[in-house]
Design a protein around this motif. Structure first.
Motif, short mmCIF file in Angstrom:
data_model
loop_
_atom_site.label_atom_id
_atom_site.label_comp_id
_atom_site.label_asym_id
_atom_site.label_seq_id
_atom_site.Cartn_x
_atom_site.Cartn_y
_atom_site.Cartn_z
N ASN A 43 0.81 -1.22 0.00
CA ASN A 43 0.00 0.00 0.00
C ASN A 43 0.84 1.27 0.00
O ASN A 43 0.47 2.26 -0.62
CB ASN A 43 -0.98 -0.01 1.19
N ILE A 46 2.04 1.55 -3.59
CA ILE A 46 0.99 2.00 -4.51
C ILE A 46 0.91 3.52 -4.47
O ILE A 46 0.82 4.18 -5.50
CB ILE A 46 -0.38 1.39 -4.13
N ARG A 47 0.96 4.09 -3.25
CA ARG A 47 0.88 5.55 -3.12
C ARG A 47 2.12 6.23 -3.68
O ARG A 47 2.08 7.38 -4.10
CB ARG A 47 0.69 5.96 -1.67
N VAL A 134 -3.00 12.56 -2.76
CA VAL A 134 -1.75 12.08 -2.15
C VAL A 134 -0.72 11.76 -3.23
O VAL A 134 0.46 12.10 -3.12
CB VAL A 134 -2.00 10.85 -1.25
N VAL B 50 -6.85 9.74 5.58
CA VAL B 50 -5.67 9.07 5.00
C VAL B 50 -5.35 7.80 5.78
O VAL B 50 -5.06 6.76 5.20
CB VAL B 50 -4.46 10.04 4.99
N LEU B 53 -7.66 5.10 4.67
CA LEU B 53 -7.86 4.87 3.23
C LEU B 53 -7.93 3.37 2.99
O LEU B 53 -7.22 2.60 3.66
CB LEU B 53 -6.69 5.45 2.43
N ARG B 55 -7.22 -0.19 2.05
CA ARG B 55 -5.96 -0.87 1.70
C ARG B 55 -6.23 -1.90 0.61
O ARG B 55 -7.22 -2.63 0.67
CB ARG B 55 -5.37 -1.59 2.92
N GLN B 56 -5.36 -1.90 -0.36
CA GLN B 56 -5.51 -2.90 -1.42
C GLN B 56 -4.81 -4.18 -0.98
O GLN B 56 -3.81 -4.14 -0.27
CB GLN B 56 -4.89 -2.38 -2.70
#
Lengths: 205, 230
Positions: A43, A46-47, A134, B50, B53, B55-56
């Protein structure tokens, strides 16, 4: 049954003990370590990279390197810090590589700039907008922000991962938050409405 | 506190990293200013969103693919090293590291300018500093003909020689007085001609252009001090 017990036992072990076992060639411990960090790191990546596919590739490469260089691990540092350092270095390389080969599509660029200004109606869409905002933060601020606010790492750990002074990490996180707030100005009302229904306040009102 | 300042402190405020006085001032401002109050609530909301958010999740076969990759990568390809995390650098060294390219470029520019304009003038020497360093540094004894004087290399000329002599006088008298203080006033006369070759040596080292300046042959300071102690 024995193997299952042994796996459960390993799940309770702290990182450094797992690392000791990995250095002796224990692949079950390695698997446990991968399970412990893969989703968190995925995660974060990914960001950082704005793409699940790239994030998965980088994550895989990270663990390959952890396994490959297991003997050079320095026990003075936390295992998590080491893994994050490798992953973020790989992500940085990937971003640099992309920059070199990227041909900027003006239309796409304009759309991307306009994206956060779209008004949204509900909280899930709002999350989506924040998520997008973000990824639009400059890289060095985004790194610090994601590690702190998304992954909840301590400032000290982030300073070690990024190799920057503690004060710099704090100021980057602060700058990132301010930038994000400015980007989300068009959605201020929605955010404010959302906050009324939540328990999150600064504790002074 | 104005709104701009207050808004820049919101993040540190939520992390409880402000000093007591700043925190109080900010709290006062937030109570008085509705727009900043709203901004602070929104800021907190953004942070909380945030944190939560979605989570994948990774694909289920990630571990399998990883293990395949570990076993399939030929050993020859596994040469790239990994960096160990480092202790966070201090702010001073971090800034210094950032400043190195700037300093290098500035240095090169100065060098190029010096070459282009053809000026080789050296920066003025702080003679007081030279004298103070010389006065506090004992040096080896070395005899040399007293007849030798200044060798003017022509770089700075007579002005330099005069300034050097002045510095030497200041240094020697400073040195004498410190020794007199230690040994007592009555022995002052023993040191009437006190001089130091080390003083000259230090001056020579720093200027690099006056090699053989030797003062009259007198006992070294250290020896005089030792004798006086007996």
């Amino acid at each position: 049954m024995i193997e299952r017990d042994s796996m459960l036992q390993r799940e309770k072990l702290p990182d450094y003990q797992l690392m000791e076992r990995i250095q002796k060639g224990d692949m079950v411990s390695f698997n446990t370590l991968v399970d412990r960090y893969k989703n968190r790191l995925f995660n974060v990546l990914i960001r950082m990279l704005d793409s699940a596919e790239s994030a998965e590739d980088i994550l895989q490469e990270t663990f390959v390197r952890v396994h490959q260089h297991k003997m050079s691990f320095d026990f003075r540092f936390a295992v998590s810090t080491w893994i994050y350092t490798i992953a973020l270095n790989l992500a940085r390389n990937e971003l640099r590589r992309r920059k070199r080969i990227q041909f900027l599509d003006i239309e796409d660029f304009t759309n991307r700039l306009k994206a956060p200004e779209e008004k949204v109606d509900n909280s899930s869409k709002l999350r989506e907008v924040i998520d997008k905002a973000v990824t639009k933060l400059p890289q060095k601020y985004r790194q610090a922000f994601v590690l702190r606010d998304l992954d909840q790492l301590s400032y000290e750990e982030i300073a070690q991962i990024l190799s920057v002074p503690l004060g710099t990490v704090k100021s980057r996180v602060n700058r990132a938050r301010n930038m994000l707030r400015n980007m989300l100005k068009p959605n201020m009302e929605e955010l404010y409405e959302l906050s009324k229904g939540s328990v999150f306040t600064l504790g002074i009102f | 506190m104005n709104c701009r300042k207050a808004r820049s402190l919101l993040s540190a405020f939520s992390e409880e990293e402000l000093s007591h006085s700043v925190r109080e001032k900010l709290a006062e401002h937030l109570e008085a200013c509705p727009s900043c109050r709203k901004e602070s609530v929104v800021a907190e909301q953004v942070c909380e969103t945030v944190k939560h958010l979605p989570r994948q999740k990774l694909s289920d076969d990630f571990n399998m693919k990883l293990f395949e990759s570990i076993h399939n990568v030929p050993r020859a390809e596994r040469t790239e090293s990994v960096r160990m995390p480092k202790a966070a650098p201090s702010a001073f060294f971090y800034r210094l590291k950032l400043a190195v390219p700037v300093i290098s470029v500035a240095g090169m520019l100065v060098l190029v300018l010096a070459l282009v304009t053809g000026t080789t003038e050296m920066a003025p020497v702080d003679y007081t500093e030279v004298a103070s360093v010389a006065a506090t540094t004992p040096g080896p004894e070395r005899s040399a003909p007293a007849s030798q004087g200044f060798h003017n290399t022509g770089l700075r000329g007579l002005k330099l020689e005069q300034a050097m002599l002045e510095s030497l006088t200041v240094a020697v008298s400073a040195r004498n007085s410190s020794i007199f203080e230690r040994l007592g006033r009555q022995q002052k006369q023993d040191f009437g001609t006190l001089n130091s070759r080390s003083l000259v040596r230090n001056v020579n080292q720093r200027t690099g252009n006056m090699r053989h300046y030797v003062l009259p042959n007198v006992p070294s300071t250290r020896r005089l001090a030792k004798n006086a102690a007996y």
